[in-house]
Design a protein around this motif. Structure first.
Motif, PDB file in Angstrom:
ATOM      1  N   ILE A  26     160.705  89.992 110.490  1.00  0.00           N
ATOM      2  CA  ILE A  26     160.289  90.182 111.653  1.00  0.00           C
ATOM      3  C   ILE A  26     160.421  88.990 112.601  1.00  0.00           C
ATOM      4  CG2 ILE A  26     157.995  90.749 112.923  1.00  0.00           C
ATOM      5  CD1 ILE A  26     157.355  92.709 110.702  1.00  0.00           C
ATOM      6  N   ARG A  30     158.042  89.596 119.058  1.00  0.00           N
ATOM      7  CA  ARG A  30     158.258  90.884 119.019  1.00  0.00           C
ATOM      8  C   ARG A  30     156.907  91.488 118.761  1.00  0.00           C
ATOM      9  NH1 ARG A  30     162.980  92.099 120.769  1.00  0.00           N
ATOM     10  NH2 ARG A  30     163.567  93.784 119.209  1.00  0.00           N
ATOM     11  N   VAL A  32     155.818  94.714 116.768  1.00  0.00           N
ATOM     12  CA  VAL A  32     156.212  95.633 115.720  1.00  0.00           C
ATOM     13  C   VAL A  32     155.231  96.684 115.177  1.00  0.00           C
ATOM     14  CG1 VAL A  32     157.599  95.593 113.767  1.00  0.00           C
ATOM     15  CG2 VAL A  32     158.045  93.667 115.219  1.00  0.00           C
ATOM     16  N   VAL A 180     152.301  92.507 114.370  1.00  0.00           N
ATOM     17  CA  VAL A 180     152.590  93.803 113.522  1.00  0.00           C
ATOM     18  C   VAL A 180     151.474  94.842 113.578  1.00  0.00           C
ATOM     19  CG1 VAL A 180     152.810  94.441 111.153  1.00  0.00           C
ATOM     20  CG2 VAL A 180     154.023  92.443 111.776  1.00  0.00           C
ATOM     21  N   LEU A 193     155.273  98.843 121.860  1.00  0.00           N
ATOM     22  CA  LEU A 193     156.272  98.255 120.727  1.00  0.00           C
ATOM     23  C   LEU A 193     157.568  98.104 121.164  1.00  0.00           C
ATOM     24  CD1 LEU A 193     155.247 100.948 117.970  1.00  0.00           C
ATOM     25  CD2 LEU A 193     154.028  98.621 118.256  1.00  0.00           C
ATOM     26  N   GLU A 195     159.715  97.165 118.348  1.00  0.00           N
ATOM     27  CA  GLU A 195     160.439  97.691 117.139  1.00  0.00           C
ATOM     28  C   GLU A 195     159.660  98.486 116.383  1.00  0.00           C
ATOM     29  OE1 GLU A 195     162.175  94.883 114.395  1.00  0.00           O
ATOM     30  OE2 GLU A 195     162.440  93.398 116.162  1.00  0.00           O
ATOM     31  N   GLN A 207     164.182 100.717 110.439  1.00  0.00           N
ATOM     32  CA  GLN A 207     163.878  99.757 111.261  1.00  0.00           C
ATOM     33  C   GLN A 207     164.648  99.730 112.383  1.00  0.00           C
ATOM     34  OE1 GLN A 207     163.438  95.940 109.646  1.00  0.00           O
ATOM     35  NE2 GLN A 207     162.677  94.828 111.482  1.00  0.00           N
ATOM     36  N   THR A 209     164.872  99.223 117.235  1.00  0.00           N
ATOM     37  CA  THR A 209     163.881  99.315 118.549  1.00  0.00           C
ATOM     38  C   THR A 209     163.368 100.567 119.108  1.00  0.00           C
ATOM     39  OG1 THR A 209     165.696  99.093 120.236  1.00  0.00           O
ATOM     40  CG2 THR A 209     165.255  96.988 118.831  1.00  0.00           C
TER      41      THR A 209
END
Lengths: 231, 272, 128
Positions: A26, A30, A32, A180, A193, A195, A207, A209
């Motif tokens: 990660i 981002r 996630v 996360v 989100l 990803e 996994q 986007t």
């Protein structure tokens, strides 16, 4: 450098593997989603990243180091259950976070508490369950951490509270950090989100986007999730 | 970071212990008054009230002792092994500091409880001529001491000091036995409390077993013979050796339980 | 400003559309400074990176421009805004026509229906 990295990570409870050879990375900046049905291994992964469990095999690193005292200073963790000591007052809780975390932004936390009409002298004990959860979230999001690990932040809350929680997360996270969010309520978090990581029976199933999924498959992540995890 | 842990640990426990001591002192003052003014058979109401106050003092003593003991277990269990553990074990603090913080704070409360009970007892005994009597007692004591030889006086003081240290360390080691049992029991997936109790009695059994082995072993090595015959040690020295030896044993068993606690909290933490 | 998202298209393309609507309807007036990316994302309930991507796209189209220190502004160029308005309208008309054709209406019938609908509206206006 990834803020969270796992390679061949394995954790067993008795004979069953809660996580089975999980590899993922990660990157900072981002948000996630760690998505999977109940019991798929989301919480186990988050606990391993927090050093609350010890892996049985493989490698896990937070900002390049094994989970431990140093990584705890970089990770802001929202556990699934309310962990803040209930005997404390709001002010004592602010003192507590300020004492232990150098990245704690006390004025941000005070402002958010004030916004919820929580007096500094009010004891956590006197607050409703929902308010306690919000206070805990405020503490977690008031840190300028490198990695936020949020375990089921919107599990079992009403839509208004859900919006409050999501906007508190978006409005406060450190933009150089990774966030996360573990959940099984995908439709609710999909929009926030970057990803998603699908976890199924202790393994990484996907996994990608969010916009790639929508563009390539022409469906929402929620719809894809229902397809992947069809019973 | 240990200092900050201690600060918050004292905050958490002080809000229970300090009111406890306050109750102890208030009931002590009450008992003093009861003894001097109420219990004289002149009024039934006053007599009853006096008895109640003195009983309350008794409960306060028992309560303070019980509370410092319960807090020792409860803080470790609730703050580290229950929900609050999620917060505590993700602080940028080492496991060792967590154990030391809990240990130091309970030891301080144990000592404070002993002192508070002594102070409260003095308050109960206090009366008009009390101070003079105390002074008399001390001068009597010192006169007696003056008759002692210097060596005897020093030995006596050191005995007392050694006993106090032994008592203090025993309480700490005893606390560590609870910590070790709780940490070991809570590394299991289910029936955590049941396992903790089992571990505690397991430790107790192991201690007694090791203790008896030690005595048998000591007898076999011939050390007692050496003490008696070869060195020709005086009884005074023998008591010192005995006390210091006990202190050493207590430190050893405390250290073992410390290591067990740290091992389970570091390697086998398994919060619910 | 109301933000709504459907499930079938990428979120950033939907954001582009909705900011455009905001500019055309005057929710974001010409020459006005836009709120910060994070504030807009928080209000829309979306990821700030996605909002950033949408605004960058709008910037490339020229509907917004950024000044290095002071932030992002809506264009003052009215022809450009009118163009955007037209293209949004065309999209609506296109989807409308597609739906009508699917229902089996012919060109003349469609125009008739529209004029009728306008007539009704005029009637209600006159009545009121």
């Amino acid at each position: 450098m990834p803020v969270l990295e796992c390679r061949g990570l394995t954790k067993r409870f008795g004979r069953t593997a809660a996580l089975d050879e999980v590899s993922l990375a990660i990157e900072p900046g981002r948000i996630v989603g760690l998505l999977g049905p109940n019991g798929s291994g989301k919480t186990t992964l988050i606990k391993l990243a927090n050093g609350l469990l010890t892996p049985d095999g493989g490698y896990i690193a937070v900002c390049g180091a094994a989970p431990g005292r140093e990584s705890h200073g970089l990770v802001s963790y929202l556990p699934e259950r309310t962990a803040i000591p209930t005997w404390m007052t709001a002010r004592q809780l602010l003192d507590f976070y300020g004492d232990f975390y150098q990245d704690f932004r006390r004025d941000a936390a005070e402002e958010m508490l004030d916004h919820l009409n929580i007096r500094p002298a009010q004891a956590i004990k006197q607050m409703s369950k929902g308010t306690r959860e919000k206070v805990q979230l405020i503490m977690v999001m008031s840190r300028a951490a490198k990695l936020y690990l949020l375990d089921e932040p919107i599990g079992g809350v009403d839509p208004a509270t859900r919006d409050y929680i999501l906007s508190t997360i978006i409005g406060n996270y450190n933009p150089e950090a990774a966030v996360v969010i573990s959940t099984h309520l995908i439709a609710d978090v999909e929009k926030v989100l970057d990803e998603v990581i699908f976890i199924s029976q202790g393994r990484v199933a996907l996994q990608s986007t969010v916009d790639d999924i929508r563009e390539e498959k022409g469906m929402s992540v929620d719809a894809l999730f229902r397809e992947v995890f069809k019973c | 970071m240990l200092r900050k842990l201690l600060k918050h640990e004292f905050r958490a426990t002080g809000r229970v212990m300090l009111p406890m001591y306050l109750i102890l002192l208030v009931t002590a003052v009450g008992s003093n008054l009861a003894g001097r003014k109420m219990l004289n058979g002149r009024s039934e109401v006053l007599d009853t009230l006096g008895v109640i106050v003195i009983m309350a003092f008794g409960f306060a003593i028992a309560g303070a002792m019980l509370m410092s003991f319960v807090l020792m277990i409860q803080r470790f269990y609730k703050n580290l092994l229950q929900d609050e553990g999620y917060l505590m074990f993700t602080l940028p603090v080492s496991v060792h500091h967590h154990i030391w913080a809990k240990l130091i704070v309970s030891a301080v409360w144990f000592a404070a409880t002993v002192l508070a009970i002594i102070l409260a007892s003095l308050i109960v005994a206090f009366q008009g001529g009390f101070l003079r009597e105390m002074l008399d007692f001390f001068s009597y004591l010192f006169n007696g001491l003056r008759l002692l030889k210097a060596g005897e006086a020093i030995n006596g003081t050191v005995y007392l000091a050694e006993l106090a240290v032994l008592l203090f360390l025993s309480l700490a080691a005893f606390s560590l036995q609870f910590y070790a049992a709780l940490s070991a029991g809570h590394s299991r997936a289910n029936h955590k409390m049941l396992w903790s109790v089992a571990w505690f009695f397991g430790f107790q059994f192991a201690l007694q077993f090791a203790g008896s082995l030690l005595f048998i072993g000591l007898g076999r090595t011939g050390i007692p013979d050496m003490l008696n015959f070869s060195w020709d040690i005086s009884p005074v020295a023998a008591i010192h050796i005995g006390l210091l030896f006990s202190i050493g044993i207590v430190v050893l068993y405390g250290a073992i339980f410390y290591a067990v606690t740290a091992f389970f909290l570091k390697k086998h933490l398994n919060l619910e | 400003m109301q933000w709504q998202f459907s499930n079938d298209a990428p979120i950033y393309t939907q954001l582009i559309q909705q900011v455009k609507v905001g500019i055309v309807t005057g929710a974001f007036p010409p020459g006005e400074r836009l709120p910060s990316v994070r504030d807009m994302a928080t209000e829309a309930g979306v990821n700030p990176n996605t909002m950033q991507r949408a605004l960058a796209e709008l910037e490339r189209d020229g509907l917004v421009y950024s000044q290095r220190t002071t932030g992002r502004f809506v264009t003052e160029d009215n022809t450009m805004i009118n163009q955007a308005k037209r293209s949004l309208a065309q999209r609506h008309v296109k989807t409308f026509l597609e739906a009508m054709l699917r229902l089996g209406f012919q060109r003349e019938e469609i125009i008739d229906l529209i004029t009728q609908e306008f007539g009704k509206e005029d009637g209600t206006h006159a009545g009121a």
